[in-house]
Design an enzyme around this catalytic site. Sequence first.
Site, PDB file in Angstrom:
ATOM      1  N   ARG A  75       2.390 -13.554   7.480  1.00  0.00           N
ATOM      2  CA  ARG A  75       2.284 -13.672   6.033  1.00  0.00           C
ATOM      3  C   ARG A  75       3.216 -14.772   5.512  1.00  0.00           C
ATOM      4  O   ARG A  75       2.848 -15.551   4.647  1.00  0.00           O
ATOM      5  CB  ARG A  75       2.661 -12.341   5.378  1.00  0.00           C
ATOM      6  CG  ARG A  75       2.319 -12.259   3.908  1.00  0.00           C
ATOM      7  CD  ARG A  75       2.878 -11.025   3.190  1.00  0.00           C
ATOM      8  NE  ARG A  75       2.961  -9.779   3.900  1.00  0.00           N
ATOM      9  CZ  ARG A  75       1.970  -8.892   4.031  1.00  0.00           C
ATOM     10  NH1 ARG A  75       0.803  -9.129   3.511  1.00  0.00           N
ATOM     11  NH2 ARG A  75       2.175  -7.773   4.693  1.00  0.00           N
ATOM     12  N   TYR A  76       4.434 -14.771   6.015  1.00  0.00           N
ATOM     13  CA  TYR A  76       5.419 -15.788   5.619  1.00  0.00           C
ATOM     14  C   TYR A  76       5.487 -16.829   6.732  1.00  0.00           C
ATOM     15  O   TYR A  76       5.407 -16.467   7.908  1.00  0.00           O
ATOM     16  CB  TYR A  76       6.797 -15.146   5.465  1.00  0.00           C
ATOM     17  CG  TYR A  76       6.856 -13.975   4.526  1.00  0.00           C
ATOM     18  CD1 TYR A  76       6.693 -14.160   3.149  1.00  0.00           C
ATOM     19  CD2 TYR A  76       7.076 -12.688   5.000  1.00  0.00           C
ATOM     20  CE1 TYR A  76       6.765 -13.074   2.293  1.00  0.00           C
ATOM     21  CE2 TYR A  76       7.149 -11.601   4.140  1.00  0.00           C
ATOM     22  CZ  TYR A  76       6.986 -11.795   2.788  1.00  0.00           C
ATOM     23  OH  TYR A  76       7.051 -10.730   1.938  1.00  0.00           O
ATOM     24  N   ARG A  79       8.341 -16.158   9.729  1.00  0.00           N
ATOM     25  CA  ARG A  79       8.537 -14.886  10.424  1.00  0.00           C
ATOM     26  C   ARG A  79       7.219 -14.122  10.511  1.00  0.00           C
ATOM     27  O   ARG A  79       6.376 -14.236   9.610  1.00  0.00           O
ATOM     28  CB  ARG A  79       9.611 -14.037   9.739  1.00  0.00           C
ATOM     29  CG  ARG A  79       9.430 -13.780   8.257  1.00  0.00           C
ATOM     30  CD  ARG A  79      10.812 -13.597   7.617  1.00  0.00           C
ATOM     31  NE  ARG A  79      10.778 -13.028   6.284  1.00  0.00           N
ATOM     32  CZ  ARG A  79      10.576 -13.742   5.170  1.00  0.00           C
ATOM     33  NH1 ARG A  79      10.310 -15.040   5.223  1.00  0.00           N
ATOM     34  NH2 ARG A  79      10.627 -13.141   3.988  1.00  0.00           N
ATOM     35  N   CYS A  88       3.967   7.107  15.899  1.00  0.00           N
ATOM     36  CA  CYS A  88       5.309   7.418  15.420  1.00  0.00           C
ATOM     37  C   CYS A  88       5.685   8.789  15.976  1.00  0.00           C
ATOM     38  O   CYS A  88       4.803   9.555  16.369  1.00  0.00           O
ATOM     39  CB  CYS A  88       5.341   7.446  13.888  1.00  0.00           C
ATOM     40  SG  CYS A  88       5.265   5.781  13.194  1.00  0.00           S
ATOM     41  N   CYS A  92       4.991  10.259   8.345  1.00  0.00           N
ATOM     42  CA  CYS A  92       5.365  10.391   6.939  1.00  0.00           C
ATOM     43  C   CYS A  92       4.097  10.541   6.113  1.00  0.00           C
ATOM     44  O   CYS A  92       3.148   9.769   6.293  1.00  0.00           O
ATOM     45  CB  CYS A  92       6.119   9.143   6.483  1.00  0.00           C
ATOM     46  SG  CYS A  92       7.463   8.688   7.593  1.00  0.00           S
ATOM     47  N   CYS A  95       2.974   7.332   4.334  1.00  0.00           N
ATOM     48  CA  CYS A  95       2.943   6.112   5.152  1.00  0.00           C
ATOM     49  C   CYS A  95       2.053   5.031   4.537  1.00  0.00           C
ATOM     50  O   CYS A  95       0.894   5.271   4.224  1.00  0.00           O
ATOM     51  CB  CYS A  95       2.444   6.434   6.557  1.00  0.00           C
ATOM     52  SG  CYS A  95       2.340   4.977   7.608  1.00  0.00           S
ATOM     53  N   ARG A  97       0.958   2.425   5.970  1.00  0.00           N
ATOM     54  CA  ARG A  97      -0.038   1.919   6.929  1.00  0.00           C
ATOM     55  C   ARG A  97      -0.830   3.078   7.534  1.00  0.00           C
ATOM     56  O   ARG A  97      -1.251   3.029   8.673  1.00  0.00           O
ATOM     57  CB  ARG A  97       0.668   1.143   8.042  1.00  0.00           C
ATOM     58  CG  ARG A  97       0.598  -0.317   7.869  1.00  0.00           C
ATOM     59  CD  ARG A  97       1.054  -1.141   9.046  1.00  0.00           C
ATOM     60  NE  ARG A  97       1.588  -2.361   8.496  1.00  0.00           N
ATOM     61  CZ  ARG A  97       2.855  -2.736   8.581  1.00  0.00           C
ATOM     62  NH1 ARG A  97       3.721  -2.019   9.264  1.00  0.00           N
ATOM     63  NH2 ARG A  97       3.259  -3.846   8.000  1.00  0.00           N
ATOM     64  N   ASP A 256       3.858   2.184  -2.062  1.00  0.00           N
ATOM     65  CA  ASP A 256       2.628   1.393  -2.048  1.00  0.00           C
ATOM     66  C   ASP A 256       1.412   2.239  -2.430  1.00  0.00           C
ATOM     67  O   ASP A 256       1.495   3.461  -2.471  1.00  0.00           O
ATOM     68  CB  ASP A 256       2.442   0.778  -0.651  1.00  0.00           C
ATOM     69  CG  ASP A 256       3.547  -0.223  -0.339  1.00  0.00           C
ATOM     70  OD1 ASP A 256       3.735  -1.148  -1.158  1.00  0.00           O
ATOM     71  OD2 ASP A 256       4.233  -0.076   0.694  1.00  0.00           O
ATOM     72  N   ASP A 293       5.760  -4.676  -2.558  1.00  0.00           N
ATOM     73  CA  ASP A 293       4.843  -5.491  -1.767  1.00  0.00           C
ATOM     74  C   ASP A 293       3.615  -5.678  -2.642  1.00  0.00           C
ATOM     75  O   ASP A 293       2.909  -4.702  -2.939  1.00  0.00           O
ATOM     76  CB  ASP A 293       4.482  -4.769  -0.456  1.00  0.00           C
ATOM     77  CG  ASP A 293       4.805  -5.625   0.741  1.00  0.00           C
ATOM     78  OD1 ASP A 293       4.255  -6.749   0.817  1.00  0.00           O
ATOM     79  OD2 ASP A 293       5.603  -5.186   1.587  1.00  0.00           O
ATOM     80  N   LYS A 300       6.484  -9.470  -0.451  1.00  0.00           N
ATOM     81  CA  LYS A 300       7.426  -8.664  -1.224  1.00  0.00           C
ATOM     82  C   LYS A 300       8.037  -9.486  -2.343  1.00  0.00           C
ATOM     83  O   LYS A 300       8.294 -10.673  -2.176  1.00  0.00           O
ATOM     84  CB  LYS A 300       8.559  -8.181  -0.302  1.00  0.00           C
ATOM     85  CG  LYS A 300       8.088  -7.294   0.827  1.00  0.00           C
ATOM     86  CD  LYS A 300       9.243  -6.994   1.769  1.00  0.00           C
ATOM     87  CE  LYS A 300       8.771  -6.286   3.013  1.00  0.00           C
ATOM     88  NZ  LYS A 300       8.005  -7.169   3.927  1.00  0.00           N
TER      89      LYS A 300
HETATM   90  C1  PLP Z   1       7.979  -7.265   5.165  1.00  0.00           C
HETATM   91  C2  PLP Z   1       7.410  -8.279   6.048  1.00  0.00           C
HETATM   92  C3  PLP Z   1       8.240  -9.196   6.711  1.00  0.00           C
HETATM   93  C4  PLP Z   1       9.739  -9.173   6.596  1.00  0.00           C
HETATM   94  O1  PLP Z   1      10.162  -9.587   5.367  1.00  0.00           O
HETATM   95  P1  PLP Z   1      11.732  -9.737   5.108  1.00  0.00           P
HETATM   96  O2  PLP Z   1      11.815 -10.056   3.670  1.00  0.00           O
HETATM   97  O3  PLP Z   1      12.182 -10.874   5.998  1.00  0.00           O
HETATM   98  O4  PLP Z   1      12.386  -8.472   5.512  1.00  0.00           O
HETATM   99  C5  PLP Z   1       7.651 -10.137   7.513  1.00  0.00           C
HETATM  100  N1  PLP Z   1       6.320 -10.202   7.662  1.00  0.00           N
HETATM  101  C6  PLP Z   1       5.505  -9.346   7.052  1.00  0.00           C
HETATM  102  C7  PLP Z   1       4.048  -9.471   7.270  1.00  0.00           C
HETATM  103  C8  PLP Z   1       6.014  -8.350   6.219  1.00  0.00           C
HETATM  104  O5  PLP Z   1       5.182  -7.486   5.617  1.00  0.00           O
HETATM  105  S1  SF4 Z   2       6.118   5.115   7.166  1.00  0.00           S
HETATM  106 FE1  SF4 Z   2       4.407   5.192   8.649  1.00  0.00          FE
HETATM  107  S2  SF4 Z   2       4.965   3.699  10.225  1.00  0.00           S
HETATM  108 FE2  SF4 Z   2       6.838   4.175   9.098  1.00  0.00          FE
HETATM  109  S3  SF4 Z   2       7.811   5.856  10.230  1.00  0.00           S
HETATM  110 FE3  SF4 Z   2       6.558   6.788   8.640  1.00  0.00          FE
HETATM  111  S4  SF4 Z   2       4.593   7.203   9.628  1.00  0.00           S
HETATM  112 FE4  SF4 Z   2       5.678   5.739  10.933  1.00  0.00          FE
END
Ligand code: PLP
Ligand code: SF4
Length: 333
Positions: A75-76, A79, A88, A92, A95, A97, A256, A293, A300
């Site tokens: 995305r960025y 990184r 997991c 949660c 969650c 995702r 989210d 996000d 973010k």
């Molecule tokens: C959250 C996230 C990151 C990390 O973001 P930081 O601001 O560096 O902590 C990197 N890639 C993706 C796709 C993310 O969702």
């Molecule tokens: S938020 Fe989702 S990915 Fe993160 S620890 Fe909880 S269940 Fe696992």
Amino acid sequence: MSLESKGSSSAEREAVRRKIAAKFKIAAPPGIARAPKALQRQYLPSAEELKTTKAELSDPIGDDPHQKVAGLIHRYPNRVLLMPIYKCAAYCRFCFRRNKVGKAADLTRGQLLEAISYIKNHKEIKEVILSGGDPLLLSAEKLAVILRRLARIPHVRTLRIHSRLPITAPRALSKMKLRVLAASEIPLYAALHCNHADELQAPALAAVAALRRSVSGVLAQTVLLKGVNDDADVLEQLCRRLVENGILPYYLHHPDLAAGTGHFRVSIARGRELAAELEKRLGGFFRPRYVLDIPGGFGKTVIAAANINRYKDGWRLRDWRGDYHFYRDDLRP
Ligand SMILES: *Cc1c(COP(=O)(O)O)cnc(C)c1O
Ligand code: SF4
């Protein structure tokens, strides 16, 4: 209504549980029945989960448009997120995702190699973040191979690993895994998902202490959750407990738009009040950045109250008490 609550028969509870289980993975940490309320709410399914709204999304933070190869989100520019595992130790209920976590298959060896070659072929990538799922659930052997291969890519300078394992299954953080983390050839940071001071009981604190000895630094990510930590005292206590145990609060995530998580959601206005309160009560590195996000995959963004506005030929600043002050740049001509 919690499934634990009295008033509903066990047959009714079981029916609800089955309906939820058909949509999302259910697993609570051991001993949940005796755990503090803040933990129970995070892990025990509730009938509320069956309510979904139109605004909720199957891909709340927009990972899919940035998934370049299986398990890799770019995305960025500098990184990437690498998700080798979607399991997991406990799931949660909020969650973000949840449409993949507990459901999707872990990356195959071939997919993992493909993700690593993508990183090799993109010289702009300076940091790789292992996420998922919980990457500390990988076997020590697999983790070692991944970390070694990533560290040997010349343009990758630092690594990060996102995990909740020290809290959900502290004993699963084996000596072998810790040795693998400690052997990282480039700086490796850990980010612990932690939402309440009550999550930091003795076994978790022991795991965190061991983790700290094995990595370059430990950060914490917290999800703002109604009925769990949407309270200034609770958040303050969490931040203090984290710092007192060598963990730096990093992000406070606005919840989210994941399906069936409306009962955990708070308003942005409330979140900003809480962030402003933390700013009053805590020093700079004791407090997390409050972020959202942006749905759609835009990344973010910090959504805490702005303490600075344009005013006349300068700036109006707000101090920690809420008082305003004027500031004007004073520059060389
Ligand atoms: C959250 C996230 C990151 C990390 O973001 P930081 O601001 O560096 O902590 C990197 N890639 C993706 C796709 C993310 O969702
Ligand atoms: S938020 Fe989702 S990915 Fe993160 S620890 Fe909880 S269940 Fe696992």
